[in-house]
Design a protein around this motif. Sequence first.
Motif, PDB file in Angstrom:
ATOM      1  N   LEU A 240       0.787  -1.014  -0.025  1.00  0.00           N
ATOM      2  CA  LEU A 240      -0.011  -0.005  -0.069  1.00  0.00           C
ATOM      3  C   LEU A 240       0.990   1.002  -0.060  1.00  0.00           C
ATOM      4  N   ASP A 241       0.571   2.186  -1.064  1.00  0.00           N
ATOM      5  CA  ASP A 241       1.139   3.449  -1.044  1.00  0.00           C
ATOM      6  C   ASP A 241       1.032   4.681  -0.899  1.00  0.00           C
ATOM      7  N   SER A 242      -0.153   5.029  -0.100  1.00  0.00           N
ATOM      8  CA  SER A 242      -0.764   6.217   0.185  1.00  0.00           C
ATOM      9  C   SER A 242      -1.446   6.514   1.418  1.00  0.00           C
ATOM     10  N   MET A 243      -1.280   7.579   2.036  1.00  0.00           N
ATOM     11  CA  MET A 243      -2.215   8.015   3.266  1.00  0.00           C
ATOM     12  C   MET A 243      -3.318   7.413   3.218  1.00  0.00           C
ATOM     13  N   GLY A 244      -4.098   7.300   2.130  1.00  0.00           N
ATOM     14  CA  GLY A 244      -5.688   7.074   1.988  1.00  0.00           C
ATOM     15  C   GLY A 244      -5.685   5.617   2.470  1.00  0.00           C
ATOM     16  N   PHE A 245      -5.001   4.858   2.369  1.00  0.00           N
ATOM     17  CA  PHE A 245      -5.181   3.421   2.808  1.00  0.00           C
ATOM     18  C   PHE A 245      -5.312   3.408   4.522  1.00  0.00           C
ATOM     19  N   GLY A 246      -4.713   4.318   5.070  1.00  0.00           N
ATOM     20  CA  GLY A 246      -4.695   4.198   6.472  1.00  0.00           C
ATOM     21  C   GLY A 246      -6.012   5.263   6.924  1.00  0.00           C
ATOM     22  N   MET A 247      -5.751   6.279   6.654  1.00  0.00           N
ATOM     23  CA  MET A 247      -6.620   7.661   7.033  1.00  0.00           C
ATOM     24  C   MET A 247      -8.050   7.385   6.372  1.00  0.00           C
ATOM     25  N   GLY A 248      -8.013   6.540   5.343  1.00  0.00           N
ATOM     26  CA  GLY A 248      -9.294   6.292   4.387  1.00  0.00           C
ATOM     27  C   GLY A 248     -10.133   5.357   5.206  1.00  0.00           C
ATOM     28  N   MET A 249      -9.431   4.902   6.419  1.00  0.00           N
ATOM     29  CA  MET A 249     -10.269   3.763   7.059  1.00  0.00           C
ATOM     30  C   MET A 249     -11.034   4.213   8.066  1.00  0.00           C
ATOM     31  N   SER A 250     -11.802   3.549   8.868  1.00  0.00           N
ATOM     32  CA  SER A 250     -12.714   4.161   9.973  1.00  0.00           C
ATOM     33  C   SER A 250     -12.182   3.557  11.454  1.00  0.00           C
ATOM     34  N   CYS A 251     -12.830   4.472  12.173  1.00  0.00           N
ATOM     35  CA  CYS A 251     -12.818   3.822  13.887  1.00  0.00           C
ATOM     36  C   CYS A 251     -13.757   4.445  14.924  1.00  0.00           C
ATOM     37  N   LEU A 252     -13.547   3.990  15.858  1.00  0.00           N
ATOM     38  CA  LEU A 252     -14.568   4.266  16.995  1.00  0.00           C
ATOM     39  C   LEU A 252     -13.788   5.211  18.215  1.00  0.00           C
ATOM     40  N   GLN A 253     -14.045   6.309  18.484  1.00  0.00           N
ATOM     41  CA  GLN A 253     -13.130   6.851  19.499  1.00  0.00           C
ATOM     42  C   GLN A 253     -13.949   7.561  20.584  1.00  0.00           C
ATOM     43  N   MET A 254     -13.527   7.410  21.606  1.00  0.00           N
ATOM     44  CA  MET A 254     -14.193   8.072  22.906  1.00  0.00           C
ATOM     45  C   MET A 254     -13.172   9.012  23.735  1.00  0.00           C
ATOM     46  N   THR A 255     -13.717  10.082  24.273  1.00  0.00           N
ATOM     47  CA  THR A 255     -13.301  10.847  24.711  1.00  0.00           C
ATOM     48  C   THR A 255     -14.043  11.198  26.223  1.00  0.00           C
ATOM     49  N   PHE A 256     -13.173  11.254  27.170  1.00  0.00           N
ATOM     50  CA  PHE A 256     -13.732  11.522  28.763  1.00  0.00           C
ATOM     51  C   PHE A 256     -13.154  12.529  29.540  1.00  0.00           C
ATOM     52  N   GLN A 257     -14.182  13.524  29.927  1.00  0.00           N
ATOM     53  CA  GLN A 257     -13.688  14.436  30.877  1.00  0.00           C
ATOM     54  C   GLN A 257     -13.336  13.825  32.198  1.00  0.00           C
ATOM     55  N   ALA A 258     -12.201  14.289  32.757  1.00  0.00           N
ATOM     56  CA  ALA A 258     -11.784  13.827  34.256  1.00  0.00           C
ATOM     57  C   ALA A 258     -12.310  14.860  35.055  1.00  0.00           C
ATOM     58  N   CYS A 259     -12.103  14.782  36.469  1.00  0.00           N
ATOM     59  CA  CYS A 259     -12.546  15.539  37.526  1.00  0.00           C
ATOM     60  C   CYS A 259     -11.493  16.735  37.666  1.00  0.00           C
ATOM     61  N   SER A 260     -10.005  16.134  37.285  1.00  0.00           N
ATOM     62  CA  SER A 260      -8.896  17.013  37.674  1.00  0.00           C
ATOM     63  C   SER A 260      -7.605  16.545  36.477  1.00  0.00           C
ATOM     64  N   ILE A 261      -6.858  17.454  36.509  1.00  0.00           N
ATOM     65  CA  ILE A 261      -5.540  17.097  35.627  1.00  0.00           C
ATOM     66  C   ILE A 261      -4.961  15.795  36.358  1.00  0.00           C
ATOM     67  N   GLN A 262      -4.867  15.343  37.486  1.00  0.00           N
ATOM     68  CA  GLN A 262      -4.438  14.381  38.091  1.00  0.00           C
ATOM     69  C   GLN A 262      -5.261  13.069  37.852  1.00  0.00           C
ATOM     70  N   GLU A 263      -6.542  13.121  37.717  1.00  0.00           N
ATOM     71  CA  GLU A 263      -7.315  12.126  37.341  1.00  0.00           C
ATOM     72  C   GLU A 263      -7.197  11.773  35.881  1.00  0.00           C
ATOM     73  N   ALA A 264      -6.973  12.870  35.096  1.00  0.00           N
ATOM     74  CA  ALA A 264      -6.793  12.662  33.523  1.00  0.00           C
ATOM     75  C   ALA A 264      -5.666  11.878  33.259  1.00  0.00           C
ATOM     76  N   ARG A 265      -4.578  12.116  33.990  1.00  0.00           N
ATOM     77  CA  ARG A 265      -3.252  11.600  33.739  1.00  0.00           C
ATOM     78  C   ARG A 265      -3.385  10.214  34.334  1.00  0.00           C
ATOM     79  N   PHE A 266      -3.994   9.918  35.514  1.00  0.00           N
ATOM     80  CA  PHE A 266      -4.117   8.455  35.756  1.00  0.00           C
ATOM     81  C   PHE A 266      -4.845   7.776  35.063  1.00  0.00           C
ATOM     82  N   LEU A 267      -6.150   8.217  34.288  1.00  0.00           N
ATOM     83  CA  LEU A 267      -6.714   7.430  33.507  1.00  0.00           C
ATOM     84  C   LEU A 267      -6.141   7.094  32.152  1.00  0.00           C
TER      85      LEU A 267
END
Length: 651
Positions: A240-267
């Motif tokens: 495979l020879d192009s960015m399209g072969f990777g970025m042209g695929m799909s995924c499922l992502q999740m983002t979480f808000q933590a209660c503080s910077i310490q908790e975010a780093r721990f998670l």
Amino acid sequence: MGLLSLGSPLSWSETKQYADHVRKHGILQFLHIYNRLKDRENDCLKWGDEVEYTLIKLDHENKKVYTDLRAKEILDVLTLEELRNPKTNKTAWRPEYAGYMVEGTPGQPLGGCMRHFNMIEANMRLRREEVLKNLSEPGETVLSICGFPRLGCPNFTYPSFDPSPGGGTSCSMFFPDQAIYQGHPRFSTLTRNIRERRGSKVAINIPVFKDVNTPSPFIEKFPEVEGEGAAAALPDHIYLDSMGFGMGMSCLQMTFQACSIQEARFLYDQLAVVTPIVMALSAGTPILRGYLSDLDCRWSVISGSVDDRTPEERGLEPLKENRFVIPKSRYDSISTYLSQDGEKYSDIDLVYDKEIYQQLIDAGIDDQLARHYAHLFIRDPLTLFHEHIYQDDEQNTDHFENIQSTNWQTMRFKPPPPNSTIGWRVEFRPTEVQLTDFENAAYVTFVVLLTRVILSFDLNLLIPLSKVDENMVTAQKRDAARQGHFYFRKTLKKCPAVVNGCAQNSEVEKCKDEYELMTIDKIINGKEGEFPGLIPLMESYLSNVDVDIDTRCTISQYLKLISKRASGELLTTAQWMRKFVEVHPDYRKDSFVSETICYDLINTFDRISKGEVGAPELFGKPTSKTSDVLLKKCLEIKDEMNKIEAGKEVV
């Protein structure tokens, strides 16, 4: 897809001149954020998911199928409601890399209320319906699949375009430039600048699956005009020879808000250990450019598709023009933990910018976080817009995000945006998108609940990062969900030697060795007397929180899917796809996935996703919440949960 600034994009030669400027001001922008918000606390849990969808064109008469390049047209309509009602919209839409992709998220974040687990699947269903109602041409549909099976084969787009191996943006033999999303310059600019910075096209070689009639050695012949491809392609591999072969695929992502910077780093640290496990459980990419591969996941492909490292940075030539030999692509697993607990387990030789590190230390940033950002900022900016070169570092974060958002790692640590009510967040990135809303909701539920269990039970999942990297390799292998063995902690209690901070080195080393190779079944479902299992821990957590029966039943169905995928009772999408191809009358046991097979596979996927046919091997038989049978089961659940002994030792 990261930062989507508007403006006039610079060429790579122009961008390169401002690389140090972007790094310098990116760090200053981060310091302004950090100093302003480092003490922010008591934010509640909020989360959201991102589902990337593929637009499809089915030609039922001729039994052919294509990717449908109408993303911009569809997005123009989908984003209107968001613009009209930004505070109440139920969905939000963004462009993705390819002209056949759209990204959908909830319009508003979900929160800490347990009832919100009832809303995930419904919102995903709403997103799918919104796309479908705007597809007007015959045969058009939308699927949540990782990769189009014949991506890069002749005429895989609708309308059809020829690739331009001798020039253009990507110079690909397989992926035409017109398949890149044309509604924003970021995507084409990234493609061109990655290629120019690297000094050649990206070169991705994935081992082909050797069936009984697969040629051995498996060698493809490429046109003479493409000498670069012929030299880069390896025997017994799919090239495979192009960015399209990777970025042209799909995924499922999740983002979480933590209660503080310490908790975010721990998670961030704790979830990083689980990324290979979830990736293997969600595997859905066994076919590349019309061939069965020997891997089940897309990770190596997407990692290679944006690998802009020069030969010097890859260690192939002595360093002259570049500053570092860099072991990994920009898209890869994390290379350092962020929390104090994780410091002892960060055993990878981290490459980082010593000057940026010292600048951060002098500004009051602790060692772990300073190393993290000094590592991210060894990279050059890949896109830069003329209008955004000079910024107010106290009000803008474009330069910071320029580097941050093009380090595509398994986990992402996300500071609050400027002038926003959003807190410190972490993003979980390795999950392969699933075919149905039910499956995608199950994976989101599993990861969200895992964050609650980790925090509530004060668990420690940490193992040496080198072992997490080994797990990443294992996770991509064919049938890894059932056959693979993964390093995981034998006990999930926190190590006293690390907690006390004053233990002898021998005690620390002993704690670091508290892991062993386990099956995913054991990690997820547990083994009596040996390991509790992540889902039993979730069940214990749920028995001790206030959750209504309706929500409890919904969660139970989701966890049941994950549990049965882990035990092998249900197939991953990749396993299911392999079985479909294997028994197809057009398959010649030569690893080749023909147009006919591809059409039948995608048509079946479409019918499954619309509920027209079932797929019990894939996700069982989910029961409607209005069913009398399920209602009875729901009433039984509470009784079962009450039997769990109060205060039982579960870790």
